[in-house]
Design an enzyme around this catalytic site. Structure first.
Site, short mmCIF file in Angstrom:
data_model
loop_
_atom_site.label_atom_id
_atom_site.label_comp_id
_atom_site.label_asym_id
_atom_site.label_seq_id
_atom_site.Cartn_x
_atom_site.Cartn_y
_atom_site.Cartn_z
N LYS A 181 0.82 -1.22 0.00
CA LYS A 181 0.00 0.00 0.00
C LYS A 181 0.84 1.26 0.00
O LYS A 181 0.50 2.26 -0.63
CB LYS A 181 -0.95 0.01 1.18
CG LYS A 181 -0.25 -0.07 2.52
CD LYS A 181 -1.21 -0.17 3.67
CE LYS A 181 -0.44 -0.39 4.95
NZ LYS A 181 0.05 -1.77 5.07
N VAL B 54 -5.34 -2.91 0.18
CA VAL B 54 -6.35 -2.21 0.97
C VAL B 54 -7.29 -3.23 1.59
O VAL B 54 -7.85 -4.06 0.90
CB VAL B 54 -7.18 -1.24 0.10
CG1 VAL B 54 -8.14 -0.45 0.99
CG2 VAL B 54 -6.30 -0.32 -0.69
N ILE C 115 -10.56 -8.37 2.13
CA ILE C 115 -11.86 -7.92 1.64
C ILE C 115 -11.76 -7.58 0.15
O ILE C 115 -10.97 -6.73 -0.23
CB ILE C 115 -12.37 -6.68 2.40
CG1 ILE C 115 -12.31 -6.91 3.90
CG2 ILE C 115 -13.77 -6.32 1.95
CD1 ILE C 115 -12.69 -5.68 4.71
N GLY D 84 -1.27 -8.12 20.46
CA GLY D 84 -0.69 -8.22 19.12
C GLY D 84 -1.44 -7.44 18.06
O GLY D 84 -1.15 -7.56 16.88
N LYS E 177 -4.12 3.96 2.33
CA LYS E 177 -5.23 3.17 1.79
C LYS E 177 -6.31 4.08 1.21
O LYS E 177 -6.94 3.75 0.21
CB LYS E 177 -5.80 2.28 2.89
CG LYS E 177 -4.81 1.16 3.27
CD LYS E 177 -5.20 0.52 4.59
CE LYS E 177 -4.27 -0.64 4.94
NZ LYS E 177 -4.52 -1.13 6.31
N GLY F 45 -3.22 -9.57 8.60
CA GLY F 45 -2.90 -10.94 8.98
C GLY F 45 -2.39 -11.71 7.79
O GLY F 45 -2.75 -11.43 6.64
#
Lengths: 448, 448
Positions: free
Chosen positions: A107, A134, A138, A189, A207, A304
């Site tokens: 990004k 981004v 998703i 975390g 983003k 992640g």
């Protein structure tokens, strides 16, 4: 290129995301080949330091190389998951010069120098895909660029930084102050030791630039984005939002106005009835308003290794298909013809409400009917039904037996997961029990 | 085909969706041409009856024809929005035989005979796109087929029928029974006079078949789907769900299990904390669980002329781009280079909390500072700050002036929309007022 010839894949980076991508490419290579129409052969993985133990990735150790510049010249498809501006930019440009299509999750680079990269891709006739850049897993790139290609996007409101959403969510749900919430996020975390890039809104601003470019088919770079972080958001602000039936979120906002586009990142109050208000913890979501489509929202994990790898792999399949000449129309994909299970084989849970006699021994008989079908009960609740009215008084299920033989009660049972056939047979058996006066309702339970 | 030559578009159907598609193609033809790389020229609109006044569509009346069979033979792209099995199926097959790519919104046909249509598209080397067939404007086809092409979808839970969601939402929020809620939905146009196809789950079952086919790359037809409608859902069921902190939704469920796939439509309780639980009124949403991506949700309007037209137009741009040989990579699209507004020009709203002296005249001075910048105030709330503690007692803003000069109050102002520059100048002016002891916080408000 023939659809039979393997496509050579170079992976730049073997960190959390790169490792997950390498693992999926190795473990699911047949499946990927079926979806692409050609095998994806990993020809090299560029790492900064050689010699580290990377056996957990399950890939041939001879594939690791520290010479990324050489690696990109012998690949059809390059996956860049190093991050940062350099050497990522030079490597991507070099890969495209040598005719490779590129998938990146970078990004920062796209926000700083996207137009240059897009132009290079066009010049060399290769693809540049960046779904993972981004909001992680998703899908946004395709919906914004393609699904809405015949529509006009008016506004995008995005929760695109999981760390700040986690912090603001904790402040909202526990009343914690900013510093406490950040420490909680760090302990779990969700925030880095130096959380500056997140809490000052730099990550979200990068983003926002990419989102605005996609949504409005225009050029916006990270430095064009107005940015305010969440460090000034106090517990009092969050409480004030709550009084207005609002919640504070860090929003990436992209708006198309008559004069141009407005792109900004700042904390804002939004109504609790807004779909974005329900985005909890470290989840991301992007809310889109388009002329014809109206309101849309896309929700999922924004970060992640695995979620980001999912987006990278989706892009990799797309650019690979493009390479082998296959379009993406449904007629061209391989179908699996999986068996379709009967409803009786579906695994689900039941909520059963029974009208029972309120006397001792009822629960034991009912429980036995469930046990006979190997259906495990999660909870039982008994409600007494008073003789003089429909209002039920709650009592403890196990001990709940009161008046004489004429007294009635509702027994509400929620099961653990079982086959629909076993659940349905259980209900049939319940109907035959003398202690069961009637089955008030049976409903499946999903989403737990 | 040259990118300069127009593509011939045949539109089958001029109802609510067809009319919206025709209007957009006419009114935004330059824009569509820029996105496709070629003009889209409507060469005909097939209607059942000639002679009806369709002037509101703004298209050349000579384009209307009752001879759909002839029309599809002279088009590059065919948009089918007639619905139903015949003549839609014959016309689509005929169009593909003549080399046209097809965009359809026809869920019934795809659920009944999808595999035959996909095979015909593959045989003739044309595209068949159908984003509008499931969940209207919500992009699902590309996310499921493409974005998740490198992942494994495990489960899909969809609210795919707006009518039943509206009915169940009313039952949940008002306590109404099924029949009352259906009548409300009918009065508001959310349910048809004969609501059978919706409330008995037939519509959702057709969509479940399409979703399962997309998600698992397999063949599922409408008749493979287990189906239960919502006619048996009672006010008591909804109340029982509420007691479990659940809500009842009609779900289309597609599950990948070891033995195959399970596809079913039935009412189910889901926890209120589940993202699907917040899907209100006639909105649709599809929740997806994938191996690597984790949980994803897609939300938006599932029906209506404009939302469905948005999906149809997105597909039309995609198949048209495919025709002119353009891929969908970002490098190849036309950029607009829109001006980027300064933050001061952004239109937003402010929530301002002021620490003020609690005496008469304060509100007038504060209000004047807003008026001086043409910023309109939506609400004002005054909270007295007791001398002995931080707890605030609320009082009416206009009349709220109590103790002597030493008393303090919080004044909380929410503005209407104004430019960020005007709002920010207002706050600067407020800081200089003698009645304002301090500005506690300033936060933007979005999403109303």
């Amino acid at each position: 290129m023939s659809a039979r010839e393997p496509l050579r894949v170079a992976l730049l980076g073997a960190g959390v995301v790169g490792g997950a991508v390498a693992r999926h490419l190795t473990q699911r290579s047949d499946d990927m080949a079926a979806r692409v129409g050609a095998r994806l052969e990993v020809v090299g993985i560029a790492v900064r330091r050689a010699g580290r133990d990377r056996s957990e990735l399950g890939v041939d150790p001879s594939l690791f190389t520290t010479d990324a510049e050489e690696l990109v010249t012998r690949a059809d498809l390059v996956v860049e998951v190093i991050g940062g501006i350099e050497p990522a930019r030079s490597l991507i440009l070099r890969a495209m010069e040598h005719g490779a299509s590129v998938v990146t999750a970078n990004k920062a680079l796209l926000a700083e120098d996207g137009p240059r990269l897009y132009a290079a891709a066009a010049k060399h006739g290769v693809d540049l895909y960046y779904e993972a850049a981004v909001a992680g897993a998703i899908p946004l790139l395709r919906p914004l660029r393609e699904s809405l290609a015949g529509d006009e996007v008016r506004k995008v409101l995005g929760i695109v930084n999981g760390t700040t959403n986690y912090v603001l969510d904790k402040m909202d749900t526990t009343g914690a102050g900013f510093q406490d919430a950040v420490e909680q996020a760090q302990a779990l975390g969700y925030a880095e030791a130096d959380p500056t890039a997140d809490v000052e809104g730099f990550d979200a601003a990068a983003k926002a630039a990419i989102l605005a470019s996609l949504a409005f088919h225009t050029r916006v770079s990270g430095s064009d984005v107005y940015r305010e972080g969440i460090t000034e958001v106090s517990a009092a602000d969050v409480a004030a939002a709550r009084e207005m039936d609002c919640v504070v979120k860090l929003l990436a906002i992209c708006e198309r106005t008559e004069g141009g586009v407005s792109v900004r990142v700042h904390p804002a109050m939004i109504p609790r009835s807004h779909p974005l208000a329900g985005v909890r913890e470290a989840f991301n979501a992007v809310f889109v308003e388009a002329d014809a489509a109206g309101q849309l929202m896309f929700y999922g994990r924004g970060a992640g290794g695995e979620p980001t790898a999912s987006a990278v792999l989706g892009d990799l399949v797309a650019v690979a298909r493009h390479r082998v000449g296959g379009g993406l129309g449904p007629g061209e994909s391989s179908y699996a013809d999986l068996p379709i299970l009967a409803m009786g084989d579906a695994q689900t849970r039941y909520h059963v409400s029974l009208d029972v006699a309120d006397r001792s021994g009822v629960l034991a008989k009912v429980a036995a009917a469930f046990a006979a079908q190997d259906v495990s009960i999660e909870t039982v609740r008994q409600q007494l039904v008073p003789a003089d009215g429909p209002q039920a008084a709650e009592s403890d299920a196990a001990g709940g037996h009161g008046a004489g033989n004429g007294a009635r009660a509702n027994l509400i049972i929620v099961t653990h997961t079982a086959s629909d056939a076993a659940l349905s047979a259980t209900v049939e058996n319940l109907r035959t029990l003398d202690v069961v006066r009637g089955v008030n309702s049976v409903m499946r339970v999903e989403g737990f």
